[in-house]
Scaffold this active site. Structure first.
Site, PDB file in Angstrom:
ATOM      1  N   ASP A   1       0.887  -1.180   0.000  1.00 21.34           N
ATOM      2  CA  ASP A   1       0.000   0.000   0.000  1.00 21.34           C
ATOM      3  C   ASP A   1       0.921   1.226   0.000  1.00 21.34           C
ATOM      4  OD1 ASP A   1      -2.604   1.221   2.289  1.00 21.34           O
ATOM      5  OD2 ASP A   1      -1.501   2.187   0.653  1.00 21.34           O
ATOM      6  N   ILE A   2       0.896   1.986  -1.065  1.00 24.12           N
ATOM      7  CA  ILE A   2       1.852   3.092  -1.258  1.00 24.12           C
ATOM      8  C   ILE A   2       1.767   4.100  -0.113  1.00 24.12           C
ATOM      9  CG2 ILE A   2       0.388   4.700  -2.589  1.00 24.12           C
ATOM     10  CD1 ILE A   2       2.804   4.986  -4.540  1.00 24.12           C
TER      11      ILE A   2
ATOM     12  N   VAL B   1      -5.994   4.507  -5.875  1.00 25.32           N
ATOM     13  CA  VAL B   1      -4.859   4.983  -5.047  1.00 25.32           C
ATOM     14  C   VAL B   1      -5.105   6.427  -4.597  1.00 25.32           C
ATOM     15  CG1 VAL B   1      -3.432   5.813  -6.981  1.00 25.32           C
ATOM     16  CG2 VAL B   1      -2.343   4.995  -4.878  1.00 25.32           C
ATOM     17  N   ASP B   2      -5.829   7.195  -5.406  1.00 24.81           N
ATOM     18  CA  ASP B   2      -6.182   8.573  -5.021  1.00 24.81           C
ATOM     19  C   ASP B   2      -6.996   8.548  -3.729  1.00 24.81           C
ATOM     20  OD1 ASP B   2      -7.929  11.250  -6.859  1.00 24.81           O
ATOM     21  OD2 ASP B   2      -6.524  11.310  -5.190  1.00 24.81           O
TER      22      ASP B   2
ATOM     23  N   SER C   1      -2.590   5.442 -14.365  1.00 26.63           N
ATOM     24  CA  SER C   1      -3.557   5.275 -15.468  1.00 26.63           C
ATOM     25  C   SER C   1      -3.993   3.839 -15.742  1.00 26.63           C
ATOM     26  CB  SER C   1      -2.996   5.839 -16.787  1.00 26.63           C
ATOM     27  OG  SER C   1      -3.072   7.241 -16.794  1.00 26.63           O
TER      28      SER C   1
HETATM   29  N1  APR Z   1      -1.144   1.566  -3.184  1.00 25.73           N
HETATM   30  C1  APR Z   1      -0.530   1.362  -4.374  1.00 25.73           C
HETATM   31  N2  APR Z   1      -1.179   1.179  -5.544  1.00 25.73           N
HETATM   32  C2  APR Z   1      -2.536   1.194  -5.498  1.00 25.73           C
HETATM   33  C3  APR Z   1      -3.257   1.407  -4.294  1.00 25.73           C
HETATM   34  C4  APR Z   1      -2.504   1.592  -3.105  1.00 25.73           C
HETATM   35  N3  APR Z   1      -3.106   1.801  -1.918  1.00 25.73           N
HETATM   36  N4  APR Z   1      -4.595   1.363  -4.591  1.00 25.73           N
HETATM   37  C5  APR Z   1      -4.687   1.131  -5.912  1.00 25.73           C
HETATM   38  N5  APR Z   1      -3.465   1.023  -6.468  1.00 25.73           N
HETATM   39  C6  APR Z   1      -3.093   0.757  -7.862  1.00 25.73           C
HETATM   40  C7  APR Z   1      -4.121   0.111  -8.739  1.00 25.73           C
HETATM   41  O1  APR Z   1      -4.180  -1.295  -8.511  1.00 25.73           O
HETATM   42  C8  APR Z   1      -3.540   0.424 -10.107  1.00 25.73           C
HETATM   43  O2  APR Z   1      -2.508  -0.494 -10.409  1.00 25.73           O
HETATM   44  O3  APR Z   1      -2.862   2.004  -8.488  1.00 25.73           O
HETATM   45  C9  APR Z   1      -2.913   1.807  -9.900  1.00 25.73           C
HETATM   46  C10 APR Z   1      -3.695   2.964 -10.517  1.00 25.73           C
HETATM   47  O4  APR Z   1      -5.066   2.695 -10.435  1.00 25.73           O
HETATM   48  P1  APR Z   1      -6.130   3.889 -10.102  1.00 25.73           P
HETATM   49  O5  APR Z   1      -5.998   4.246  -8.677  1.00 25.73           O
HETATM   50  O6  APR Z   1      -7.464   3.437 -10.606  1.00 25.73           O
HETATM   51  O7  APR Z   1      -5.617   5.142 -10.942  1.00 25.73           O
HETATM   52  P2  APR Z   1      -5.824   5.510 -12.491  1.00 25.73           P
HETATM   53  O8  APR Z   1      -6.017   4.303 -13.348  1.00 25.73           O
HETATM   54  O9  APR Z   1      -4.704   6.455 -12.795  1.00 25.73           O
HETATM   55  O10 APR Z   1      -7.221   6.317 -12.497  1.00 25.73           O
HETATM   56  C11 APR Z   1      -7.242   7.576 -11.843  1.00 25.73           C
HETATM   57  O11 APR Z   1      -9.250   7.011 -10.698  1.00 25.73           O
HETATM   58  O12 APR Z   1      -9.328   6.897  -8.448  1.00 25.73           O
HETATM   59  C12 APR Z   1      -9.628   7.690  -9.502  1.00 25.73           C
HETATM   60  O13 APR Z   1      -9.473   9.925  -8.668  1.00 25.73           O
HETATM   61  C13 APR Z   1      -8.824   8.959  -9.482  1.00 25.73           C
HETATM   62  O14 APR Z   1     -10.051   9.885 -11.302  1.00 25.73           O
HETATM   63  C14 APR Z   1      -8.809   9.293 -10.935  1.00 25.73           C
HETATM   64  C15 APR Z   1      -8.687   7.945 -11.601  1.00 25.73           C
END
Ligand code: APR
Length: 165
Positions: A8-9, A31-32, A115
């Site tokens: 978990d980042i 992750v956001d 992404s």
């Molecule tokens: N720690 C590390 N990596 C994570 C975590 C975490 N806690 N949670 C999720 N991830 C990973 C996901 O498994 C994926 O591999 O982060 C990567 C990016 O996934 P997303 O979070 O869906 O990001 P993204 O594809 O860039 O989409 C961004 O989604 O959550 C919304 O507000 C955000 O609108 C934006 C969009």
């Protein structure tokens, strides 16, 4: 040095954690959402003063409740098949985030797989863009970053990074 971990980042003790955000920078899922939950409400309040972030660019905030003192918010491209500049925009997310990290004197930076989930970028297409962009930046001599962590949060992403590294 680039290393891949499954973690978990929000728990990482690095100079800067990169957030895969969206343009308004007011939080979301994935992750956001995890970063905003861990950082606490001060992050969203601070982000409201930033006026958003364009795709491919990066904005810095304090880490608030995170162990990391800094969060670098970047907005990845949504995938539309790969012929609308997605690779260049994704590369820009990594490059611009590392430029911001260098400006704050960061020694270590952790990236999620930008992404590759909600924004639909195929992980197999994104992983080489991520690794090559980071490698190119680390070869520059205008920074003190000596550790970049790419988080492979799921098996597929982890394996893709591991094969590339
Ligand atoms: N720690 C590390 N990596 C994570 C975590 C975490 N806690 N949670 C999720 N991830 C990973 C996901 O498994 C994926 O591999 O982060 C990567 C990016 O996934 P997303 O979070 O869906 O990001 P993204 O594809 O860039 O989409 C961004 O989604 O959550 C919304 O507000 C955000 O609108 C934006 C969009």
């Amino acid at each position: 040095m680039i290393e891949v971990v499954t973690v978990d980042i929000t728990t990482l003790d690095v100079s800067a954690v990169v957030n895969a955000a969206n343009s308004p920078l007011l939080g979301g899922g994935g992750v956001d959402g995890a970063i905003h939950r861990a950082a606490g409400p001060g992050l969203r309040a601070h982000c409201r003063t930033l006026g958003g972030c364009s795709v491919g660019r990066a904005r810095m905030t304090p880490g608030f409740g995170l162990r990391a003192p800094w969060i670098i918010h970047t907005v990845g491209p949504r995938w539309h098949g790969g012929d609308r500049g997605e690779p260049e925009l994704l590369a820009s997310c990594y490059r611009e985030s590392l430029k911001v990290a260098a400006q704050i004197g960061a020694r270590s930076v952790a990236f999620p797989a930008i992404s590759t989930k909600a924004f639909g970028y195929p992980p197999a297409e994104a992983a080489p863009v991520a690794v090559n962009s980071v490698r190119e930046f680390l070869e520059r001599d205008d920074h003190r970053i000596d550790e970049v962590i790419v988080v492979g949060y799921n098996d597929e992403t982890f394996r893709l990074y591991e094969d590339l590294l």
